[in-house]
Structure formats: structure tokens, C-alpha cells
Scaffold this motif. Sequence first.
Motif, PDB file in Angstrom:
ATOM      1  N   ARG A  11      20.299  33.319  60.221  1.00 17.11           N
ATOM      2  CA  ARG A  11      20.941  32.331  59.375  1.00 17.11           C
ATOM      3  C   ARG A  11      19.957  31.459  58.619  1.00 17.11           C
ATOM      4  N   HIS A  12      18.662  31.658  59.040  1.00 18.28           N
ATOM      5  CA  HIS A  12      17.834  30.926  58.086  1.00 18.28           C
ATOM      6  C   HIS A  12      17.738  31.722  56.540  1.00 18.28           C
ATOM      7  N   PHE A  13      17.826  33.162  56.730  1.00 17.62           N
ATOM      8  CA  PHE A  13      17.588  33.838  55.479  1.00 17.62           C
ATOM      9  C   PHE A  13      19.117  33.761  54.771  1.00 17.62           C
ATOM     10  N   ALA A  14      19.981  33.488  55.453  1.00 18.51           N
ATOM     11  CA  ALA A  14      21.289  33.003  54.990  1.00 18.51           C
ATOM     12  C   ALA A  14      21.520  31.776  54.001  1.00 18.51           C
ATOM     13  N   ILE A  15      20.880  30.788  54.571  1.00 25.04           N
ATOM     14  CA  ILE A  15      20.730  29.603  53.660  1.00 25.04           C
ATOM     15  C   ILE A  15      19.852  29.871  52.580  1.00 25.04           C
ATOM     16  N   THR A  16      18.712  30.213  52.595  1.00 23.85           N
ATOM     17  CA  THR A  16      17.870  30.547  51.191  1.00 23.85           C
ATOM     18  C   THR A  16      18.534  31.637  50.420  1.00 23.85           C
ATOM     19  N   GLU A  17      19.323  32.675  50.934  1.00 22.63           N
ATOM     20  CA  GLU A  17      20.139  33.479  49.919  1.00 22.63           C
ATOM     21  C   GLU A  17      21.144  32.826  49.405  1.00 22.63           C
ATOM     22  N   TYR A  18      21.767  31.844  49.909  1.00 23.95           N
ATOM     23  CA  TYR A  18      23.089  31.259  49.436  1.00 23.95           C
ATOM     24  C   TYR A  18      22.448  30.348  48.226  1.00 23.95           C
ATOM     25  N   PHE A  19      21.431  29.728  48.409  1.00 21.50           N
ATOM     26  CA  PHE A  19      20.717  29.014  47.101  1.00 21.50           C
ATOM     27  C   PHE A  19      20.056  29.827  46.110  1.00 21.50           C
ATOM     28  N   GLY A  20      19.981  31.173  46.229  1.00 22.46           N
ATOM     29  CA  GLY A  20      19.415  31.907  45.271  1.00 22.46           C
ATOM     30  C   GLY A  20      17.900  32.126  45.340  1.00 22.46           C
ATOM     31  N   VAL A  21      17.529  31.703  46.598  1.00 19.38           N
ATOM     32  CA  VAL A  21      16.049  31.626  46.748  1.00 19.38           C
ATOM     33  C   VAL A  21      15.552  33.248  46.794  1.00 19.38           C
ATOM     34  N   GLU A  22      14.615  33.588  46.198  1.00 16.52           N
ATOM     35  CA  GLU A  22      13.824  35.071  46.440  1.00 16.52           C
ATOM     36  C   GLU A  22      13.242  35.042  47.716  1.00 16.52           C
ATOM     37  N   MET A  23      13.553  35.855  48.563  1.00 18.58           N
ATOM     38  CA  MET A  23      13.059  36.101  49.868  1.00 18.58           C
ATOM     39  C   MET A  23      11.793  37.093  49.769  1.00 18.58           C
ATOM     40  N   ILE A  24      10.616  36.844  50.274  1.00 17.82           N
ATOM     41  CA  ILE A  24       9.713  37.611  50.695  1.00 17.82           C
ATOM     42  C   ILE A  24       9.290  38.034  52.012  1.00 17.82           C
ATOM     43  N   ASN A  25       9.277  39.330  52.392  1.00 17.19           N
ATOM     44  CA  ASN A  25       9.117  39.580  53.697  1.00 17.19           C
ATOM     45  C   ASN A  25       7.473  39.434  54.002  1.00 17.19           C
ATOM     46  N   VAL A  26       7.264  38.814  55.254  1.00 16.83           N
ATOM     47  CA  VAL A  26       5.953  38.962  55.814  1.00 16.83           C
ATOM     48  C   VAL A  26       5.980  39.497  57.182  1.00 16.83           C
ATOM     49  N   PRO A  27       5.142  40.558  57.519  1.00 16.49           N
ATOM     50  CA  PRO A  27       5.358  41.227  58.829  1.00 16.49           C
ATOM     51  C   PRO A  27       4.884  39.973  59.730  1.00 16.49           C
ATOM     52  N   MET A  28       5.527  40.180  61.035  1.00 21.31           N
ATOM     53  CA  MET A  28       5.334  39.514  62.161  1.00 21.31           C
ATOM     54  C   MET A  28       4.402  40.341  62.950  1.00 21.31           C
ATOM     55  N   THR A  29       3.816  39.657  63.691  1.00 12.46           N
ATOM     56  CA  THR A  29       2.655  40.276  64.822  1.00 12.46           C
ATOM     57  C   THR A  29       2.988  39.469  65.995  1.00 12.46           C
ATOM     58  N   PRO A  30       2.480  40.113  67.160  1.00 11.06           N
ATOM     59  CA  PRO A  30       2.539  39.213  68.399  1.00 11.06           C
ATOM     60  C   PRO A  30       1.802  37.993  68.285  1.00 11.06           C
ATOM     61  N   GLN A  31       1.011  37.517  67.402  1.00 10.93           N
ATOM     62  CA  GLN A  31       0.250  36.356  67.310  1.00 10.93           C
ATOM     63  C   GLN A  31       1.022  35.340  66.100  1.00 10.93           C
ATOM     64  N   GLY A  32       2.099  36.008  65.512  1.00 16.18           N
ATOM     65  CA  GLY A  32       2.809  35.105  64.525  1.00 16.18           C
ATOM     66  C   GLY A  32       2.871  35.937  63.234  1.00 16.18           C
ATOM     67  N   PRO A  33       3.143  35.220  62.142  1.00 18.35           N
ATOM     68  CA  PRO A  33       3.287  36.092  61.079  1.00 18.35           C
ATOM     69  C   PRO A  33       1.772  36.550  60.410  1.00 18.35           C
ATOM     70  N   ASP A  34       1.706  37.508  59.706  1.00 13.49           N
ATOM     71  CA  ASP A  34       0.504  38.093  58.888  1.00 13.49           C
ATOM     72  C   ASP A  34      -0.024  36.865  58.112  1.00 13.49           C
ATOM     73  N   MET A  35      -1.213  35.990  58.595  1.00 14.60           N
ATOM     74  CA  MET A  35      -1.771  34.738  58.010  1.00 14.60           C
ATOM     75  C   MET A  35      -2.395  35.269  56.794  1.00 14.60           C
ATOM     76  N   ASP A  36      -2.921  36.352  56.934  1.00 15.36           N
ATOM     77  CA  ASP A  36      -3.834  36.852  55.459  1.00 15.36           C
ATOM     78  C   ASP A  36      -2.985  36.714  54.466  1.00 15.36           C
ATOM     79  N   LEU A  37      -1.512  37.410  54.618  1.00 18.83           N
ATOM     80  CA  LEU A  37      -0.658  37.453  53.582  1.00 18.83           C
ATOM     81  C   LEU A  37      -0.160  35.970  53.198  1.00 18.83           C
ATOM     82  N   VAL A  38       0.241  35.414  54.228  1.00 19.33           N
ATOM     83  CA  VAL A  38       0.850  34.221  54.148  1.00 19.33           C
ATOM     84  C   VAL A  38      -0.080  33.403  53.315  1.00 19.33           C
ATOM     85  N   GLU A  39      -1.535  33.196  53.593  1.00 18.05           N
ATOM     86  CA  GLU A  39      -2.544  32.290  52.802  1.00 18.05           C
ATOM     87  C   GLU A  39      -2.694  32.968  51.267  1.00 18.05           C
TER      88      GLU A  39
END
Lengths: 428, 428
Positions: free
Chosen positions: A142-170
Motif C-alpha cells: 500500500r505504500h507502493f500503491a500511493i507513490t505509483e498512483y502519483f506517478g512517482v518512479e520507484m527504485i528498489n533498494v534491497p533489504m537486509t536483516p539490519q534494514g535497507p542497503d544504506m550504502d545504496l541509499v546514501e
Amino acid sequence: MTAYKDRSKEELLQEKSQLEAQYKEFQGKGLKLDMSRGKPSAAQLDLSMGMMDVLDSFTDLKCEAGIDCRNYGVMDGIPEAKRLLGELIEVPADNIIIYGNSSLNVMFDVVSHAFTHGIMGMTPWHKLDKVKFLCPVPGYDRHFAITEYFGVEMINVPMTPQGPDMDLVEKLVSEDEAIKGIWCVPKYSNPQGYTYSDETVRRFAALKPAAKDFRIFWDNAYNVHHLYDEPQDVILELLSECEKAGNPDMVYKFSSTSKISFPGSGVAAISASKANLDDLRTHLTIQTIGHDKLNQLRHVRYFKDIHGIETQMKKHAEILRPKFEAVLEILDRELGDLEIGTWTKPHGGYFISFEALDGCAKAIVAKAKEAGVVMTGAGATYPYKKDPHDSNIRIAPSFPPIDELVQATELFVLCVKLVSVDKLLENM
Amino acid sequence: MTAYKDRSKEELLQEKSQLEAQYKEFQGKGLKLDMSRGKPSAAQLDLSMGMMDVLDSFTDLKCEAGIDCRNYGVMDGIPEAKRLLGELIEVPADNIIIYGNSSLNVMFDVVSHAFTHGIMGMTPWHKLDKVKFLCPVPGYDRHFAITEYFGVEMINVPMTPQGPDMDLVEKLVSEDEAIKGIWCVPKYSNPQGYTYSDETVRRFAALKPAAKDFRIFWDNAYNVHHLYDEPQDVILELLSECEKAGNPDMVYKFSSTSKISFPGSGVAAISASKANLDDLRTHLTIQTIGHDKLNQLRHVRYFKDIHGIETQMKKHAEILRPKFEAVLEILDRELGDLEIGTWTKPHGGYFISFEALDGCAKAIVAKAKEAGVVMTGAGATYPYKKDPHDSNIRIAPSFPPIDELVQATELFVLCVKLVSVDKLLENM
């Protein structure tokens, strides 16, 4: 049991014929079970029935500020509700705006506000050529549905057991001004049940986004939704970490009582810096005269404070824990050695995440459905419903009674085996 | 009493000194009264206290479709709530979507939806150079605030006792494709208490707008809010008139139970054609999992049907009527012959509209405030808060107890006299 990948073709064919016989048996049962959505069960809802009695026709319906909660007014919430939700969200009451019954609706409205009017006076997003969001995956549909509805381009960031891949996020947020947000379920994440580590939270707080109106959409939906007294996951509080890091305005935190009291009849809230809240208030003051104060009062009078909520959550855990354990027991027993899937063992939240062999998730969900068990649609945990590996399946153990849940899970593991055997045979 | 305009300068000066003495006396009383907003009084809220008892911990909380109202789901309202609100709005239950606690919020969301996504697949309004709305004046400040917030150009259309000047409405909407909507409070209008005539409603239904996405925003806030058993205003139902006229999609009707049960804890709804509702559902399905069904159930179990609502409204009228009559008695007695103002005598709704001499409204409201009586801000009844004649003042008799209301009105008429005398002396 020998792992499937180490079996011969003949052995797999023999296994397949046994599995097919079992599957036929299941089909004969005419099951109609649902393991698809993170809904509390009727037994959990019964826990909050006392809430229906706290306000009656003899109750004083004034809040502690002396305001009659029956009438118009108090746009951003009665003081005691701000305090209660503040305790839940772990921020001061001043950093809270109380909304209506749905935190999803709050998130939608915040995104909509950013598109039509911009955040804190910055350019409205609808005037930009491109708006992008980072989406830790797997994540909440439902998060993704909101941004899709507004035409936002969504970029996948892999999850790890410690949270999102922060190297990539940064890297991404510092390079690309079009990236305006990231969807996070930081504790007992949906669907994996992972909790972001302290380091992850601190790296979030210290982000240096190219976009001044970049915001972390921190949906702390499961903050008190533990399955065990011990172990319980703990997470650093992001708003204060952002302040410490000199980024006080970078986060919107969302929360609600939906899975504490009654889903759909709870109280939702946002917490953020004063500057962000003032910005949202300019919107809110046009949008409504105020949210349902009687329901705010009902919640405060029932729970009183965070201890009341914690006591309630222990009762929820007593109902949820055996369900999670039943599912995990079957997964362990039936799939433990087969090397055709892995799964998470969360300490809280509402979901178990299952990783099938690549290319198998859709087929498994379809096969389960044919025999009467509805799972969350394969792909739902990814933006645009596109799981690049077609491997992730979200298991939601909360809603069915335990006997149905056991049946549904037995069928599920059977479907995993069947589809995996087929996959392995295909490649031989 | 001789009309002020027929008095000599000397007579006016003498009157002025008497009025000033009276005003000083009022100032000495240290009044703190509020005649500014259309809020029900505590006595009116007491009428609905029984609603706090209809759901308790022993109540079956399933709706008639068998769905547990405590859990997630049922995005657009439980069947019995659609039926009840349908009766209130005078349309079939199928033409209803139930929302949260605020019809203002629904209007805001519909406008926001039109801006971000467009109506029924048409161009989103944010992509247009110009969007205009027609605004019958005087009108409701919170309507105007929504369109102002979205940068809509608002065009004044004069009200008459039969409704907006339809010659002008027809001409403007047929000529200008940028005109996308009109704000209407068609029954017991805010602030004049006028009710649109049958001819006006039929001309609305037969409009030939240049814009295909032109919509009538029909805020029927006071449909059952009569002051008398007899006379009661009656209005044609616009949705069916639009269907008959071949314009089924041209109207959004808004309503809520806010001034029937508890303001802020009521149930809001929209009614429109199936095509419009389907369009709104595509938005709603992203925005929320569902509104508060327990509150929907609470309302239906309490009121049962339209007869329950009508009975309740008679009780409201018994409280409101003496207040309206007290204000009107003072206006008649004190200003009847002076020719320094006119006022409406509505059969329902929440307001009396006062027309002062041109250029006097702001000064009157300021003078009342100085002596401790808050009126609705002069200008508030016009878009951009700009009353071109500075003459209209909205009187809201509902909230104060009757003794306070009498004091406030006595002060108000005194301020009208004082400011009018000054005005006439200025021009001598």
C-alpha cells in the motif's frame, strides 16, 4: 531429507507423484482459507471490547483542556491523545498531530500535499519533471500503491536483516535531486519482520540528500507489536537522531492504534519537527474542522498511557505467537532440509516472509489458490507488483483461527514443494 | 422611529452621543461572547448522548452484510449506513459513498483529486493554466478557502432569495471552459438561509457547461435542519434532475450528520452518479483501507432511519428556534424603521445574514469585538475575504445560551447604529 537439488530425476519424479496425490486430497477438502492480509483475528478484536464501554451517556466528554469533545474544533488533536500517541511514537506530545482513523490516509495526504503545494514552501512536486522514491524491497504494497498512483518512479533498494542497503541509499539520495522520499517500516518490517539496526537509523539521520524536500516516510506501524516478552526488538528513535544530526526536518513518522484497538476505528498520528507540523497544519486547517475527538477520548480513557497499551499488546501476543510458531514449525518440519526456500523468524509484527526458488512465487500462490487458500499476491511486496526474481511470498498468520492456519500452511508447503520439483525437473 | 437618513445633522449627533453612552456601559460589562461560528450548543449536543450507549461490549458489531465492523475493510461504507445517509441525501444507497467524520474533508479531497488526477480521466486541473469556480455570494468561507488554497480563481455570483443569479451562471459556464465548478449550499443557505427554487434547481440540472469536467459542488448541509414544523423549505433533488436533463455526471452532493449527532464525530457522505463514484473509488482505494465502520454502525443503530433523524431534528429546532426568534425580535425592534440594515428571516439552517449600509460591516464587527462580542469576520462570506460592498455580516445564533445571545445581539444592533450614524455624518 535430502535437498531436492541433490536428488536424481527419478527421485524427483517419484516425489512429484506423491505430492500430486497429496494435493488432490487437499483439493477434495473444499478449503476456503485466507492468509493474505495483516488483519487481526476476531479473538484479538475481542480484547478491546471494553473500549465500547468507556464512554456512555453519563460520561463527562470534556478533554483535559476543558473543551467539549462532542463539538467542532481542536484541529490537531486533544492534549491527552497527543500525549498517548506521543508515548507510542516515542516523541514529545508537541511533535504530534492527531489525525483520523487511518495512518495510510495520513501518508496519502502528505504525499498529495507535497504534489499540490510542496513541502515547507518548496516547489510542488507536480511541477517537477520527475519525482522518485526509494523503496526497500520486499516492502508494503500500500505504500507502493500511493507513490505509483502519483506517478512517482520507484527504485528498489534491497533489504537486509539490519534494514535497507544504506550504502545504496546514501549514494542515491546524495546524487539525485529527484529522489524525494523513501518508504520505511523500520521495526518488524512488512513483510520480513526485520528491525533496522542502530547504525542504520543513525545513517538515515545523517543522510545528505540532494533534495531539500527529501523526507523519510517512517511508518512505525509495529512499534509495540512484539510476539515475545523476550526477545523484543528495540529501535532508535529517528526524530531525535535527525535533530542530533542536524536534519530535524527530514522525517515524517506515522503511527496508529489500528492493530492495538480496532482496525479502521483507531486513531492515527504523524510526528515530525515543528516546522514540518506547521506546514501540515496550513493544509489541515483548510481540509477539515477537526478529526473525531470522541474517538480520541475513548482511546485515552481506555488505555490511559503507554503501560495500558503495552498490557494490551501482551494479550495480542498471546494470540499471535502460537500462530507464528505453528507456521514456523510446519515450514521447519516440511522444508527444513529441502533447500527450496528460506523464511524469516520475526520477533514481532504481522508477517513472515518466504523466499522461494527464483521464478516460483507466482506459481506457488496460484497453486495454493486453486486448492482454496488465498495468499498475498506474488509480487505485491515489490513496486509495480514486479518481483524481479519472482521469489517473495508474504505469509500473514494473524487472521485465520489456528486450525485453519495449520491447514493453510500445510497446503502452502505442499505447493512450494510441487512447484519447486517442477522447476528443478524443467532445468534437468 | 425616524429613519437615520431622514434625520438632521443635529439629531444624528444627539443620537450618537446617546449611543456612545450605551456603548460605554456595554464595555464596562466585560462581556466575552461568541456569535461567530455555526456550532451547535451544549444543549443540542445533549440530545445525542444516547448515541454513546448504543454500542457496548455486549453488542454484536457485525453489519447487516455479516462483516465485523471492528476489523479492516468495506472501503465505501456499510450497507445500512449507505441506506441511512441515502435517505438523508434523498438518493438511492447505491449512489452513496460513506466517508469519515467531515464533509468538508470530502470536498477538499474531491478538489485535490481533480487537481492531481483529473475527474473521470480528464486532464488534471494542475496541468491547466487556469481553473475557475463560481461562488454564489455571500457564501460559506470554508468552501472559498479550499478553492483559494488550490489557486482557483473565484468569481462572485450574486445570490437571490431563489438561489444564485442563474442567467449569469448559465452564461458563464457555457462560455468559459476554465470554469470547473460552483459552490452551492442549496437549502437554508449559509449565511442567508435561502432555499433554491424549483426553477433554479432545474436550471442547474440543465446547464450546458463548456467544460466536460464542470461539477456542481452541492453541499446540502442543512437539508433537515428546519426551525419550524411549518413552514419548512423543500428543495428538488438535484441528482435525479441532472439525470432527467441528460447530465447525470454533473453533480457531487455532500452531506454529513455533523449537526444532527456530534460535530466532528459524525458520518459524512458523497452522492453522485455511478461513473463519478467509480472515479472517486479509484482514488479512495489508494487513500485508505476504510473509514470508521463502528461509528457508522453507531449512527445507524441510534437513528435507525430518516424518521429517527427527523425526530432528532425537531428537538434541535426546539432549542434553535427561540434563539433565532430572539435575535430577529431585537433586530426588528431596534433597527426596524432606521433603514440602516436589512436581514434575512430563514426557516432553517444556522445563520441570519445581515446587510449593513455599504462600507460599514468591518467597522461594526470591530466595534462589537472591542466590547467583547466576536462576530464572523466581515468579508468572510466572500471569496478572498473581500466583500465588495463591505456590507455583509453573518450572525450565528446557535452556540451561545439565550441570555448571552440576547446581550450579544443588543450590543450588535448598538454597533450597527453607531457605525451607521458615523457613516451618515461623514457624508453630510
